[in-house]
Design a protein around this motif. Sequence first.
Motif, PDB file in Angstrom:
ATOM      1  N   MET A  95      55.346  33.384  32.812  1.00 54.61           N
ATOM      2  CA  MET A  95      55.811  35.289  32.387  1.00 54.61           C
ATOM      3  C   MET A  95      56.140  35.428  32.003  1.00 54.61           C
ATOM      4  SD  MET A  95      55.007  37.427  35.280  1.00 54.61           S
ATOM      5  CE  MET A  95      55.063  39.123  35.866  1.00 54.61           C
ATOM      6  N   ARG A  96      55.583  36.934  31.192  1.00 54.33           N
ATOM      7  CA  ARG A  96      56.564  37.118  30.116  1.00 54.33           C
ATOM      8  C   ARG A  96      57.080  38.270  30.160  1.00 54.33           C
ATOM      9  NH1 ARG A  96      55.349  41.233  26.601  1.00 54.33           N
ATOM     10  NH2 ARG A  96      53.327  41.389  27.141  1.00 54.33           N
ATOM     11  N   GLU A  97      58.789  38.751  30.032  1.00 54.46           N
ATOM     12  CA  GLU A  97      58.810  39.526  30.793  1.00 54.46           C
ATOM     13  C   GLU A  97      58.432  41.301  29.645  1.00 54.46           C
ATOM     14  OE1 GLU A  97      63.631  42.098  29.355  1.00 54.46           O
ATOM     15  OE2 GLU A  97      63.001  39.847  29.067  1.00 54.46           O
ATOM     16  N   VAL A  98      58.095  41.580  30.160  1.00 54.59           N
ATOM     17  CA  VAL A  98      57.967  43.522  30.004  1.00 54.59           C
ATOM     18  C   VAL A  98      58.403  44.031  29.501  1.00 54.59           C
ATOM     19  CG1 VAL A  98      57.153  45.482  31.203  1.00 54.59           C
ATOM     20  CG2 VAL A  98      56.885  43.670  32.979  1.00 54.59           C
ATOM     21  N   GLY A  99      58.078  44.403  28.214  1.00 60.60           N
ATOM     22  CA  GLY A  99      57.952  44.606  26.944  1.00 60.60           C
ATOM     23  C   GLY A  99      59.084  44.538  26.247  1.00 60.60           C
ATOM     24  N   SER A 100      58.836  42.840  26.257  1.00 62.05           N
ATOM     25  CA  SER A 100      59.655  41.900  25.696  1.00 62.05           C
ATOM     26  C   SER A 100      59.434  41.886  24.443  1.00 62.05           C
ATOM     27  CB  SER A 100      60.448  40.624  26.346  1.00 62.05           C
ATOM     28  OG  SER A 100      58.356  40.011  25.960  1.00 62.05           O
ATOM     29  N   ALA A 101      58.645  42.329  23.626  1.00 62.42           N
ATOM     30  CA  ALA A 101      57.476  42.041  22.165  1.00 62.42           C
ATOM     31  C   ALA A 101      58.457  43.624  21.189  1.00 62.42           C
ATOM     32  CB  ALA A 101      56.575  42.151  22.532  1.00 62.42           C
ATOM     33  N   GLN A 102      58.576  42.916  20.723  1.00 65.96           N
ATOM     34  CA  GLN A 102      59.565  43.346  19.322  1.00 65.96           C
ATOM     35  C   GLN A 102      58.552  45.018  19.304  1.00 65.96           C
ATOM     36  OE1 GLN A 102      62.898  42.825  17.508  1.00 65.96           O
ATOM     37  NE2 GLN A 102      62.628  43.958  15.664  1.00 65.96           N
ATOM     38  N   VAL A 106      54.478  51.160  13.605  1.00 67.64           N
ATOM     39  CA  VAL A 106      53.680  52.287  14.196  1.00 67.64           C
ATOM     40  C   VAL A 106      54.011  52.110  15.647  1.00 67.64           C
ATOM     41  CG1 VAL A 106      51.472  52.870  14.657  1.00 67.64           C
ATOM     42  CG2 VAL A 106      51.773  52.182  12.580  1.00 67.64           C
ATOM     43  N   GLU A 107      53.566  51.052  16.185  1.00 64.91           N
ATOM     44  CA  GLU A 107      54.745  50.976  17.993  1.00 64.91           C
ATOM     45  C   GLU A 107      55.827  52.125  17.834  1.00 64.91           C
ATOM     46  OE1 GLU A 107      52.408  46.556  18.166  1.00 64.91           O
ATOM     47  OE2 GLU A 107      54.212  46.620  18.975  1.00 64.91           O
ATOM     48  N   LEU A 108      56.477  51.693  17.331  1.00 62.24           N
ATOM     49  CA  LEU A 108      57.887  52.345  17.004  1.00 62.24           C
ATOM     50  C   LEU A 108      58.071  53.811  17.524  1.00 62.24           C
ATOM     51  CD1 LEU A 108      61.174  51.912  17.833  1.00 62.24           C
ATOM     52  CD2 LEU A 108      61.215  51.971  15.441  1.00 62.24           C
ATOM     53  N   VAL A 115      46.777  47.679  22.716  1.00 61.34           N
ATOM     54  CA  VAL A 115      47.733  47.231  22.735  1.00 61.34           C
ATOM     55  C   VAL A 115      48.890  47.066  22.802  1.00 61.34           C
ATOM     56  CG1 VAL A 115      49.016  45.461  20.083  1.00 61.34           C
ATOM     57  CG2 VAL A 115      46.276  46.325  19.951  1.00 61.34           C
ATOM     58  N   MET A 116      50.179  47.722  22.644  1.00 64.54           N
ATOM     59  CA  MET A 116      50.769  48.328  23.185  1.00 64.54           C
ATOM     60  C   MET A 116      51.071  47.793  24.783  1.00 64.54           C
ATOM     61  SD  MET A 116      52.447  51.691  21.002  1.00 64.54           S
ATOM     62  CE  MET A 116      54.125  51.256  21.351  1.00 64.54           C
ATOM     63  N   LEU A 117      49.815  48.473  25.073  1.00 61.11           N
ATOM     64  CA  LEU A 117      50.038  48.262  26.687  1.00 61.11           C
ATOM     65  C   LEU A 117      49.400  46.057  26.936  1.00 61.11           C
ATOM     66  CD1 LEU A 117      49.168  49.091  29.884  1.00 61.11           C
ATOM     67  CD2 LEU A 117      47.134  48.983  29.228  1.00 61.11           C
ATOM     68  N   GLY A 118      49.022  46.178  26.237  1.00 63.07           N
ATOM     69  CA  GLY A 118      49.180  44.660  26.660  1.00 63.07           C
ATOM     70  C   GLY A 118      50.229  43.570  26.393  1.00 63.07           C
ATOM     71  N   LYS A 119      51.215  44.297  25.188  1.00 64.98           N
ATOM     72  CA  LYS A 119      52.403  43.912  24.949  1.00 64.98           C
ATOM     73  C   LYS A 119      53.249  43.953  25.550  1.00 64.98           C
ATOM     74  CE  LYS A 119      53.417  43.465  19.842  1.00 64.98           C
ATOM     75  NZ  LYS A 119      53.529  44.476  18.893  1.00 64.98           N
ATOM     76  N   GLY A 120      52.885  44.747  26.745  1.00 60.86           N
ATOM     77  CA  GLY A 120      54.361  45.536  27.766  1.00 60.86           C
ATOM     78  C   GLY A 120      55.409  46.291  27.530  1.00 60.86           C
ATOM     79  N   LEU A 121      54.538  46.657  25.961  1.00 60.56           N
ATOM     80  CA  LEU A 121      55.055  48.202  25.730  1.00 60.56           C
ATOM     81  C   LEU A 121      54.991  49.667  26.633  1.00 60.56           C
ATOM     82  CD1 LEU A 121      55.143  47.505  22.338  1.00 60.56           C
ATOM     83  CD2 LEU A 121      57.688  46.868  23.449  1.00 60.56           C
ATOM     84  N   MET A 130      59.949  50.595  27.142  1.00 61.07           N
ATOM     85  CA  MET A 130      60.979  49.841  26.686  1.00 61.07           C
ATOM     86  C   MET A 130      61.356  51.373  26.761  1.00 61.07           C
ATOM     87  SD  MET A 130      60.989  48.449  22.896  1.00 61.07           S
ATOM     88  CE  MET A 130      61.388  46.557  23.712  1.00 61.07           C
ATOM     89  N   THR A 131      63.333  51.001  26.769  1.00 58.87           N
ATOM     90  CA  THR A 131      63.729  52.359  26.565  1.00 58.87           C
ATOM     91  C   THR A 131      64.372  52.670  24.925  1.00 58.87           C
ATOM     92  OG1 THR A 131      65.764  51.438  27.201  1.00 58.87           O
ATOM     93  CG2 THR A 131      65.125  52.336  28.675  1.00 58.87           C
ATOM     94  N   ARG A 132      64.828  53.865  24.568  1.00 58.59           N
ATOM     95  CA  ARG A 132      64.872  54.532  23.491  1.00 58.59           C
ATOM     96  C   ARG A 132      66.557  53.158  23.190  1.00 58.59           C
ATOM     97  NH1 ARG A 132      64.977  58.231  19.927  1.00 58.59           N
ATOM     98  NH2 ARG A 132      63.905  59.391  21.061  1.00 58.59           N
ATOM     99  N   ASP A 133      67.017  52.950  24.193  1.00 55.83           N
ATOM    100  CA  ASP A 133      68.421  52.050  23.549  1.00 55.83           C
ATOM    101  C   ASP A 133      68.304  50.635  24.128  1.00 55.83           C
ATOM    102  OD1 ASP A 133      71.299  51.725  24.395  1.00 55.83           O
ATOM    103  OD2 ASP A 133      71.006  50.924  25.979  1.00 55.83           O
TER     104      ASP A 133
END
Length: 127
Positions: free
Chosen positions: A1-8, A12-14, A52-58, A74-77
């Motif tokens: 299972m992929r960690e939530v928010g693990s995708a960079q 644009v997502e940033l 897309v960001m929802l799918g990536k866990g962001l 994903m937090t700013r930190d």
Amino acid sequence: MREVGSAQPTAVELEILKILWEAGPSPVRVIHAKLSETKETNYSTTVKMLSVMLGKGLLKRNENATPHIWRATMTRDRAAKTFLRDLIDKVYDGSAMTLVLQALTSGKATQSEIEEARRLLDEMEAK
């Protein structure tokens, strides 16, 4: 299972994450309005990016709210650490010190930043 928010996140997502970090959980129309201030984009593209960001866990979406409310997972930190780790690995061959030296010798470090770096180095040496 992929960690939530693990995708960079992409650039644009940033931008979308920055909007949510500053505004807090928001509906699409707020996100789109803020994004449109800096990027030429249409509403459907913003919706697609959020999906897309929802799918990536962001992001997470509160479907119980009307309209749906989106929030960053994903937090700013954490994003900063991810990008920094990637930069150190790709550009500085894994050497954080080389990055620090480059940053300090770029001529943009203020005297207080240099003093803070010196204090941190002294702290690290004491350990």
